[in-house]
Each structure stands twice: as C-alpha cells, then as structure tokens.
Write a protein that holds these residues in place. Structure first.
Motif, PDB file in Angstrom:
ATOM      1  N   PHE A  38     -29.161 -44.602 110.791  1.00  0.00           N
ATOM      2  CA  PHE A  38     -27.904 -43.848 110.697  1.00  0.00           C
ATOM      3  C   PHE A  38     -27.761 -42.898 111.888  1.00  0.00           C
ATOM      4  O   PHE A  38     -26.679 -42.788 112.486  1.00  0.00           O
ATOM      5  CB  PHE A  38     -27.849 -43.078 109.383  1.00  0.00           C
ATOM      6  CG  PHE A  38     -26.656 -42.182 109.258  1.00  0.00           C
ATOM      7  CD1 PHE A  38     -25.397 -42.694 109.011  1.00  0.00           C
ATOM      8  CD2 PHE A  38     -26.793 -40.803 109.403  1.00  0.00           C
ATOM      9  CE1 PHE A  38     -24.297 -41.862 108.909  1.00  0.00           C
ATOM     10  CE2 PHE A  38     -25.712 -39.971 109.297  1.00  0.00           C
ATOM     11  CZ  PHE A  38     -24.449 -40.493 109.052  1.00  0.00           C
ATOM     12  N   GLN A  39     -28.850 -42.219 112.227  1.00  0.00           N
ATOM     13  CA  GLN A  39     -28.796 -41.298 113.368  1.00  0.00           C
ATOM     14  C   GLN A  39     -28.560 -42.039 114.674  1.00  0.00           C
ATOM     15  O   GLN A  39     -27.838 -41.566 115.550  1.00  0.00           O
ATOM     16  CB  GLN A  39     -30.094 -40.498 113.465  1.00  0.00           C
ATOM     17  CG  GLN A  39     -30.211 -39.411 112.436  1.00  0.00           C
ATOM     18  CD  GLN A  39     -31.505 -38.641 112.583  1.00  0.00           C
ATOM     19  OE1 GLN A  39     -32.535 -39.199 112.920  1.00  0.00           O
ATOM     20  NE2 GLN A  39     -31.439 -37.344 112.312  1.00  0.00           N
ATOM     21  N   LEU A  41     -26.985 -44.909 115.020  1.00  0.00           N
ATOM     22  CA  LEU A  41     -25.621 -45.452 115.054  1.00  0.00           C
ATOM     23  C   LEU A  41     -24.576 -44.368 115.281  1.00  0.00           C
ATOM     24  O   LEU A  41     -23.529 -44.638 115.877  1.00  0.00           O
ATOM     25  CB  LEU A  41     -25.317 -46.192 113.754  1.00  0.00           C
ATOM     26  CG  LEU A  41     -26.091 -47.496 113.545  1.00  0.00           C
ATOM     27  CD1 LEU A  41     -25.832 -48.046 112.151  1.00  0.00           C
ATOM     28  CD2 LEU A  41     -25.700 -48.509 114.606  1.00  0.00           C
ATOM     29  N   THR A  42     -24.828 -43.164 114.796  1.00  0.00           N
ATOM     30  CA  THR A  42     -23.839 -42.098 114.925  1.00  0.00           C
ATOM     31  C   THR A  42     -24.150 -41.124 116.055  1.00  0.00           C
ATOM     32  O   THR A  42     -23.403 -40.176 116.270  1.00  0.00           O
ATOM     33  CB  THR A  42     -23.734 -41.303 113.612  1.00  0.00           C
ATOM     34  OG1 THR A  42     -25.013 -40.760 113.306  1.00  0.00           O
ATOM     35  CG2 THR A  42     -23.243 -42.184 112.483  1.00  0.00           C
ATOM     36  N   SER A  43     -25.245 -41.347 116.761  1.00  0.00           N
ATOM     37  CA  SER A  43     -25.675 -40.490 117.878  1.00  0.00           C
ATOM     38  C   SER A  43     -25.936 -39.053 117.441  1.00  0.00           C
ATOM     39  O   SER A  43     -25.772 -38.114 118.231  1.00  0.00           O
ATOM     40  CB  SER A  43     -24.651 -40.511 119.017  1.00  0.00           C
ATOM     41  OG  SER A  43     -24.534 -41.813 119.531  1.00  0.00           O
ATOM     42  N   ILE A  44     -26.325 -38.864 116.187  1.00  0.00           N
ATOM     43  CA  ILE A  44     -26.729 -37.538 115.711  1.00  0.00           C
ATOM     44  C   ILE A  44     -28.217 -37.394 116.002  1.00  0.00           C
ATOM     45  O   ILE A  44     -29.022 -38.188 115.535  1.00  0.00           O
ATOM     46  CB  ILE A  44     -26.453 -37.380 114.202  1.00  0.00           C
ATOM     47  CG1 ILE A  44     -24.974 -37.514 113.903  1.00  0.00           C
ATOM     48  CG2 ILE A  44     -26.993 -36.047 113.702  1.00  0.00           C
ATOM     49  CD1 ILE A  44     -24.661 -37.529 112.413  1.00  0.00           C
ATOM     50  N   GLN A  45     -28.583 -36.391 116.765  1.00  0.00           N
ATOM     51  CA  GLN A  45     -29.978 -36.221 117.154  1.00  0.00           C
ATOM     52  C   GLN A  45     -30.607 -34.974 116.525  1.00  0.00           C
ATOM     53  O   GLN A  45     -31.405 -34.295 117.139  1.00  0.00           O
ATOM     54  CB  GLN A  45     -30.079 -36.158 118.680  1.00  0.00           C
ATOM     55  CG  GLN A  45     -29.626 -37.414 119.373  1.00  0.00           C
ATOM     56  CD  GLN A  45     -30.427 -38.635 118.936  1.00  0.00           C
ATOM     57  OE1 GLN A  45     -31.635 -38.571 118.742  1.00  0.00           O
ATOM     58  NE2 GLN A  45     -29.729 -39.752 118.756  1.00  0.00           N
TER      59      GLN A  45
END
Length: 88
Positions: A38-39, A41-45
């Motif tokens: 999920f991270q 794919l959504t570029s949440i780091q």
C-alpha cells in the motif's frame, strides 16, 4: 536423567514455542507485506504507519489463539514435565 533426555525435552519445548508464536509472526508478516505494498503504491513513506495495523492484528490473533496455546502448554506439561518429575 541423561543428556539425551534433557535434549529431547528442550527440543519439545522449543517446538512448542515455535508453534505458539507462528500464528502471530505469520499475521505480522502478512500485514507488513500488505501495508508495504500500500505504501509503495501510494508513495507514502511514513515509517510508523505499519505499527498500528500490525499491533492490532497481532492482538487479535493472540486473542483468537490463546486457548490453543494454553492447551498446548497444558499438554506439554502433562506429557513432558510431569513424566520428568516422576522419573518415567
């Protein structure tokens, strides 16, 4: 009690520990992979975003498997510890 008997008892206890910990470790692994995907794919780091889902899932799995773990420990105590104490 011989060294071979002590080693066999330790082996049984270690396997019991593996089987009791496996559901929680497996759940944490699966949640970690899902949250990691999920991270990615959504570029949440954010590094702390995996902590809460893993903690909640591990608590749920522990709650669901606590009865099984208690039965396993009770069976291990009856079949191994009491026999070792009695000397049979």
């Amino acid at each position: 009690m011989t060294e071979a008997e002590i080693a066999d008892i330790m082996r049984q206890f270690l396997w019991a520990g593996v089987w009791m910990g496996a559901p929680m470790i497996g759940a944490a692994l699966i949640v970690g992979i899902v949250v990691g995907l999920f991270q990615a794919l959504t570029s949440i780091q954010e590094l702390t975003i995996t902590f809460a889902p893993k903690l909640l899932v591990m608590l749920l799995v522990f709650w669901l498997s606590a009865g099984h773990m208690a039965r396993m420990l009770s069976n291990l105590f009856d079949t191994v510890v009491l026999k070792a104490i009695a000397g049979t």
